[in-house]
Every structure is written in structure tokens, then in C-alpha cells.
Design a protein around this motif. Structure first.
Motif, mmCIF file in Angstrom:
data_model
loop_
_atom_site.group_PDB
_atom_site.id
_atom_site.type_symbol
_atom_site.label_atom_id
_atom_site.label_comp_id
_atom_site.label_asym_id
_atom_site.label_seq_id
_atom_site.Cartn_x
_atom_site.Cartn_y
_atom_site.Cartn_z
ATOM 1 N N GLU A 239 30.829 29.448 -16.690
ATOM 2 C CA GLU A 239 30.894 28.884 -15.342
ATOM 3 C C GLU A 239 31.459 29.901 -14.357
ATOM 4 O O GLU A 239 30.991 30.003 -13.221
ATOM 5 N N ALA A 240 32.458 30.663 -14.791
ATOM 6 C CA ALA A 240 33.036 31.693 -13.923
ATOM 7 C C ALA A 240 32.015 32.771 -13.611
ATOM 8 O O ALA A 240 31.927 33.262 -12.475
ATOM 9 N N GLU A 241 31.203 33.158 -14.617
ATOM 10 C CA GLU A 241 30.165 34.155 -14.384
ATOM 11 C C GLU A 241 29.118 33.629 -13.409
ATOM 12 O O GLU A 241 28.668 34.352 -12.520
ATOM 13 N N ILE A 242 28.739 32.369 -13.581
ATOM 14 C CA ILE A 242 27.768 31.760 -12.669
ATOM 15 C C ILE A 242 28.340 31.705 -11.257
ATOM 16 O O ILE A 242 27.678 32.066 -10.279
ATOM 17 N N SER A 243 29.598 31.264 -11.171
ATOM 18 C CA SER A 243 30.263 31.185 -9.867
ATOM 19 C C SER A 243 30.362 32.561 -9.232
ATOM 20 O O SER A 243 30.117 32.734 -8.035
ATOM 21 N N SER A 244 30.695 33.549 -10.041
ATOM 22 C CA SER A 244 30.781 34.922 -9.549
ATOM 23 C C SER A 244 29.419 35.389 -9.043
ATOM 24 O O SER A 244 29.317 36.041 -8.002
ATOM 25 N N GLY A 245 28.368 35.048 -9.761
ATOM 26 C CA GLY A 245 27.013 35.387 -9.326
ATOM 27 C C GLY A 245 26.668 34.736 -8.010
ATOM 28 O O GLY A 245 26.068 35.377 -7.127
ATOM 29 N N HIS A 246 27.066 33.474 -7.844
ATOM 30 C CA HIS A 246 26.814 32.774 -6.584
ATOM 31 C C HIS A 246 27.584 33.439 -5.447
ATOM 32 O O HIS A 246 27.056 33.617 -4.342
ATOM 33 N N ILE A 247 28.822 33.780 -5.729
ATOM 34 C CA ILE A 247 29.641 34.431 -4.694
ATOM 35 C C ILE A 247 29.021 35.764 -4.294
ATOM 36 O O ILE A 247 28.934 36.084 -3.108
ATOM 37 N N LYS A 248 28.568 36.531 -5.279
ATOM 38 C CA LYS A 248 27.926 37.814 -4.976
ATOM 39 C C LYS A 248 26.679 37.597 -4.132
ATOM 40 O O LYS A 248 26.430 38.324 -3.168
ATOM 41 N N LEU A 249 25.902 36.591 -4.471
ATOM 42 C CA LEU A 249 24.684 36.300 -3.715
ATOM 43 C C LEU A 249 25.016 35.926 -2.274
ATOM 44 O O LEU A 249 24.388 36.411 -1.335
ATOM 45 N N VAL A 250 26.017 35.060 -2.118
ATOM 46 C CA VAL A 250 26.424 34.646 -0.771
ATOM 47 C C VAL A 250 26.913 35.850 0.022
ATOM 48 O O VAL A 250 26.568 36.018 1.199
ATOM 49 N N LEU A 251 27.705 36.708 -0.615
ATOM 50 C CA LEU A 251 28.203 37.894 0.079
ATOM 51 C C LEU A 251 27.068 38.828 0.473
ATOM 52 O O LEU A 251 27.067 39.390 1.572
ATOM 53 N N LEU A 252 26.088 38.984 -0.412
ATOM 54 C CA LEU A 252 24.930 39.817 -0.078
ATOM 55 C C LEU A 252 24.157 39.228 1.088
ATOM 56 O O LEU A 252 23.706 39.949 1.984
ATOM 57 N N GLN A 253 24.002 37.905 1.084
ATOM 58 C CA GLN A 253 23.285 37.253 2.184
ATOM 59 C C GLN A 253 24.057 37.418 3.493
ATOM 60 O O GLN A 253 23.475 37.691 4.539
ATOM 61 N N LYS A 254 25.377 37.241 3.417
ATOM 62 C CA LYS A 254 26.192 37.401 4.625
ATOM 63 C C LYS A 254 26.155 38.843 5.103
ATOM 64 O O LYS A 254 26.107 39.105 6.304
ATOM 65 N N ASN A 255 26.185 39.779 4.162
ATOM 66 C CA ASN A 255 26.116 41.186 4.522
ATOM 67 C C ASN A 255 24.794 41.483 5.219
ATOM 68 O O ASN A 255 24.751 42.184 6.230
ATOM 69 N N ALA A 256 23.705 40.945 4.684
ATOM 70 C CA ALA A 256 22.390 41.138 5.308
ATOM 71 C C ALA A 256 22.369 40.500 6.696
ATOM 72 O O ALA A 256 21.845 41.092 7.652
ATOM 73 N N ALA A 257 22.957 39.312 6.811
ATOM 74 C CA ALA A 257 23.007 38.640 8.111
ATOM 75 C C ALA A 257 23.865 39.451 9.083
ATOM 76 O O ALA A 257 23.512 39.587 10.264
ATOM 77 N N ASN A 258 24.978 39.986 8.591
ATOM 78 C CA ASN A 258 25.840 40.798 9.445
ATOM 79 C C ASN A 258 25.130 42.066 9.901
ATOM 80 O O ASN A 258 25.281 42.492 11.044
ATOM 81 N N GLU A 259 24.368 42.673 9.000
ATOM 82 C CA GLU A 259 23.612 43.866 9.372
ATOM 83 C C GLU A 259 22.580 43.532 10.437
ATOM 84 O O GLU A 259 22.403 44.277 11.399
ATOM 85 N N GLU A 260 21.898 42.411 10.272
ATOM 86 C CA GLU A 260 20.902 41.977 11.257
ATOM 87 C C GLU A 260 21.587 41.680 12.588
ATOM 88 O O GLU A 260 21.097 42.076 13.653
ATOM 89 N N LEU A 261 22.724 41.007 12.525
ATOM 90 C CA LEU A 261 23.476 40.699 13.734
ATOM 91 C C LEU A 261 23.948 41.981 14.405
ATOM 92 O O LEU A 261 23.840 42.120 15.629
ATOM 93 N N SER A 262 24.438 42.907 13.621
ATOM 94 C CA SER A 262 24.893 44.188 14.163
ATOM 95 C C SER A 262 23.733 44.926 14.822
ATOM 96 O O SER A 262 23.877 45.508 15.895
ATOM 97 N N LYS A 263 22.576 44.889 14.178
ATOM 98 C CA LYS A 263 21.383 45.526 14.739
ATOM 99 C C LYS A 263 21.024 44.881 16.075
ATOM 100 O O LYS A 263 20.733 45.576 17.050
ATOM 101 N N ASN A 264 21.069 43.547 16.119
ATOM 102 C CA ASN A 264 20.750 42.832 17.353
ATOM 103 C C ASN A 264 21.759 43.157 18.456
ATOM 104 O O ASN A 264 21.381 43.335 19.616
#
Length: 104
Positions: free
Chosen positions: A23-48
Motif C-alpha cells: 500500500e505504501a508503494e502504491i501510495s508513493s506511486g500515486h504521490i509521484k504521479l501527482v507531483l509529476l502532473q503538478k510539475n507539468a502544470a507548473n511548467e505550462e503555467l510558467s510558460k504561459n
């Protein structure tokens, strides 16, 4: 107890820990995914934001250029107006002198 029974008991005792680890590994995977998505969103926002800042700077430069053109035009018109005022005053004086000569 036999060795295999001890092994089974140990496995049964460790099952909750394995489950929590999974469960911790799954949760960690979800957290990594969310962080990657936020990072991508932040990059897009920064670009804008950078794009908007660039457009704003361009608009300010254009505004400054237009303001300078307008100021030059106003100065040109003011100089022309002063010349015309000068000519009018001379024409009015000449007209008055001509009227005076006609009256006499």
C-alpha cells in the motif's frame, strides 16, 4: 513445531506488514504521479506567464513608441499654432493700420 510450520506462522505474521508495504508503494506511486502532473502544470503555467510577460513588455514598448510619436506631433502642432498666432497678430495689426489709413 516443525520448521515449515514456523515458516508458515512467520509468513502469516508478516502478511500485514507486506500488505502495508504494498500500500505504501502504491501510495508513493500515486504521490509521484501527482507531483509529476503538478510539475507539468507548473511548467505550462510558467510558460504561459512568460508568454504573457513578453506580450506585456511588447505592448509597453509599443505604447511608449506611440506616446513619443504623439508627443512629437503635439510639439509640431504647437509650433505650427504659435507661427499661425504670430501671423494672425501681424495680419490684425496690418488690418488696423489699413483701416486707420482709410479713415484719414
Amino acid at each position: 513445531m516443525v520448521e515449515s510450520e514456523k515458516s508458515k506462522d512467520m509468513e502469516e505474521g508478516l502478511k500485514p506488514f507486506y500488505q502495508r508495504a504494498i500500500e505504501a508503494e502504491i501510495s508513493s506511486g500515486h504521490i509521484k504521479l501527482v507531483l509529476l502532473q503538478k510539475n507539468a502544470a507548473n511548467e505550462e503555467l510558467s510558460k504561459n506567464v512568460n508568454e504573457i510577460q513578453s506580450k506585456l513588455e511588447q505592448a509597453k514598448a509599443e505604447q511608449t513608441s506611440e506616446r513619443e510619436k504623439a508627443l512629437k506631433e503635439v510639439q509640431k502642432l504647437a509650433a505650427e499654432n504659435a507661427k499661425l498666432q504670430y501671423r494672425i497678430s501681424h495680419l490684425v495689426r496690418a488690418l488696423k493700420e489699413a483701416d486707420c489709413k482709410l479713415e484719414t
